[in-house]
Scaffold this motif. Structure first.
Motif, PDB file in Angstrom:
ATOM      1  N   ILE A 219       0.837  -1.194   0.000  1.00 23.07           N
ATOM      2  CA  ILE A 219       0.000   0.000   0.000  1.00 23.07           C
ATOM      3  C   ILE A 219       0.875   1.249   0.000  1.00 23.07           C
ATOM      4  CG2 ILE A 219      -1.726   1.306   1.292  1.00 23.07           C
ATOM      5  CD1 ILE A 219      -2.747  -1.380   2.397  1.00 23.07           C
ATOM      6  N   LEU A 220       1.929   1.241   0.829  1.00 25.34           N
ATOM      7  CA  LEU A 220       2.837   2.382   0.858  1.00 25.34           C
ATOM      8  C   LEU A 220       3.558   2.548  -0.479  1.00 25.34           C
ATOM      9  CD1 LEU A 220       4.393   2.032   4.424  1.00 25.34           C
ATOM     10  CD2 LEU A 220       2.638   3.641   3.660  1.00 25.34           C
ATOM     11  N   ALA A 221       3.868   1.442  -1.141  1.00 23.57           N
ATOM     12  CA  ALA A 221       4.497   1.519  -2.463  1.00 23.57           C
ATOM     13  C   ALA A 221       3.556   2.170  -3.469  1.00 23.57           C
ATOM     14  CB  ALA A 221       4.909   0.126  -2.937  1.00 23.57           C
ATOM     15  N   VAL A 222       2.264   1.858  -3.359  1.00 25.91           N
ATOM     16  CA  VAL A 222       1.273   2.521  -4.205  1.00 25.91           C
ATOM     17  C   VAL A 222       1.299   4.025  -3.941  1.00 25.91           C
ATOM     18  CG1 VAL A 222      -1.207   2.816  -4.635  1.00 25.91           C
ATOM     19  CG2 VAL A 222      -0.234   0.520  -4.444  1.00 25.91           C
ATOM     20  N   GLY A 223       1.373   4.390  -2.649  1.00 24.04           N
ATOM     21  CA  GLY A 223       1.436   5.808  -2.303  1.00 24.04           C
ATOM     22  C   GLY A 223       2.660   6.495  -2.893  1.00 24.04           C
ATOM     23  N   LEU A 224       3.802   5.803  -2.874  1.00 28.29           N
ATOM     24  CA  LEU A 224       5.013   6.365  -3.463  1.00 28.29           C
ATOM     25  C   LEU A 224       4.826   6.589  -4.959  1.00 28.29           C
ATOM     26  CD1 LEU A 224       7.978   7.207  -3.240  1.00 28.29           C
ATOM     27  CD2 LEU A 224       8.617   4.797  -3.530  1.00 28.29           C
ATOM     28  N   GLY A 225       4.205   5.616  -5.623  1.00 35.16           N
ATOM     29  CA  GLY A 225       3.925   5.778  -7.043  1.00 35.16           C
ATOM     30  C   GLY A 225       2.974   6.931  -7.322  1.00 35.16           C
ATOM     31  N   GLN A 226       1.973   7.098  -6.468  1.00 37.00           N
ATOM     32  CA  GLN A 226       1.021   8.204  -6.639  1.00 37.00           C
ATOM     33  C   GLN A 226       1.710   9.549  -6.436  1.00 37.00           C
ATOM     34  OE1 GLN A 226      -1.720   6.819  -3.694  1.00 37.00           O
ATOM     35  NE2 GLN A 226      -3.181   6.057  -5.203  1.00 37.00           N
ATOM     36  N   TYR A 227       2.602   9.601  -5.449  1.00 38.82           N
ATOM     37  CA  TYR A 227       3.345  10.846  -5.212  1.00 38.82           C
ATOM     38  C   TYR A 227       4.188  11.203  -6.429  1.00 38.82           C
ATOM     39  CZ  TYR A 227       6.905  13.983  -3.370  1.00 38.82           C
ATOM     40  OH  TYR A 227       7.758  15.040  -3.193  1.00 38.82           O
ATOM     41  N   GLN A 228       4.883  10.215  -6.991  1.00 44.94           N
ATOM     42  CA  GLN A 228       5.697  10.464  -8.172  1.00 44.94           C
ATOM     43  C   GLN A 228       4.827  10.908  -9.349  1.00 44.94           C
ATOM     44  OE1 GLN A 228       8.750  10.604  -6.416  1.00 44.94           O
ATOM     45  NE2 GLN A 228       9.352  10.194  -8.531  1.00 44.94           N
ATOM     46  N   HIS A 229       3.651  10.287  -9.474  1.00 42.06           N
ATOM     47  CA  HIS A 229       2.737  10.649 -10.556  1.00 42.06           C
ATOM     48  C   HIS A 229       2.261  12.097 -10.400  1.00 42.06           C
ATOM     49  CE1 HIS A 229      -1.217  10.882 -12.616  1.00 42.06           C
ATOM     50  NE2 HIS A 229      -0.625  10.109 -13.504  1.00 42.06           N
ATOM     51  N   GLU A 230       1.933  12.485  -9.162  1.00 42.15           N
ATOM     52  CA  GLU A 230       1.486  13.857  -8.922  1.00 42.15           C
ATOM     53  C   GLU A 230       2.587  14.855  -9.233  1.00 42.15           C
ATOM     54  OE1 GLU A 230       0.001  14.292  -4.980  1.00 42.15           O
ATOM     55  OE2 GLU A 230      -1.760  13.024  -5.315  1.00 42.15           O
TER      56      GLU A 230
END
Length: 221
Positions: free
Chosen positions: A202-213
């Motif tokens: 889940i945290l890895a998903v968050g990291l990906g979302q942060y990079q996407h933003e």
């Protein structure tokens, strides 16, 4: 569907898969086989620790010029603390839990207290700093349905649910005298351990979302 739509709910995938895996294991495998998979130092716990360590490394593999590194360092501390907690290092050092106030009030060796307390204070201070800095913005973003805020809500909800499942065994047995069937025990035990394994994902998903933003913001700028 717009990209923001599926990206917003991407964090639900790891815990949903955890539930599915635990149901399949609990209904198709013998109870002993499930316990062998999820016991301490078993495959699931080892995978969880590995995922936390890879996540801590990934946090520093995607640097951006001009970024404030303090949040990244703070998150790394908490991720490593979660990995240590999964390995029960808070118990292995002393034989008791250094996370309990009673450990510091009773007759534990002074050396153990002097080593454990500063580490615990650093972790608590780090968590407090992140909370003071990000809780209000994340709450605001959650109300707006921003993907990263939704992911953090999913993370904490999953964390709480796994702890509730863990405590439910003792509460039912000690307070109500209820002993679960082997099948239900296998499902719930699997749900707890595999659910914990979903947390670094889940945290890895968050990291990906942060990079996407950040990438989207740079492109828009």
């Amino acid at each position: 569907m717009q990209t923001g739509g599926w990206l917003r709910w991407a964090a639900l995938v790891p815990p949903a898969l955890a539930v599915l895996v635990s149901l399949v294991w609990g209904t198709t495998l013998p109870h002993d086989a499930v316990i062998a998979l999820i016991h301490e130092d078993g495959p699931v716990e080892s995978l969880t620790v590995l995922l936390y360590l890879l996540l801590a490394l990934a946090l520093w593999c995607v640097p951006r010029p001009g970024d404030d590194t303090r949040p990244r360092a703070a998150i790394t501390v908490l991720v490593l603390a979660l990995a240590a907690r999964e390995l029960d290092l808070h118990k292995h050092f002393t034989g008791g839990s250094v996370l309990k106030v009673s450990f510091y009030l009773h007759d534990a060796p002074l050396l153990h207290k002097l080593v454990a307390l500063p580490i615990l204070l650093v972790i608590l201070a780090t968590a407090a700093w992140l909370a003071l800095r990000y809780v209000r913005p994340l709450w605001r973003d959650l109300r707006r349905g921003r993907p990263l805020a939704v992911t953090m809500a999913v993370f904490f909800a999953t964390l709480v649910l796994t702890k509730l499942i863990d405590r439910s065994f003792a509460i039912l047995a000690e307070d109500f005298g209820i002993v679960m069937s082997a099948g239900l025990d296998a499902v719930l035990s699997g749900m707890e351990e595999v659910g914990e394994c979903s947390l670094p994902l889940i945290l890895a998903v968050g990291l990906g979302q942060y990079q996407h933003e950040r990438a989207s913001g740079s492109a828009a700028g």
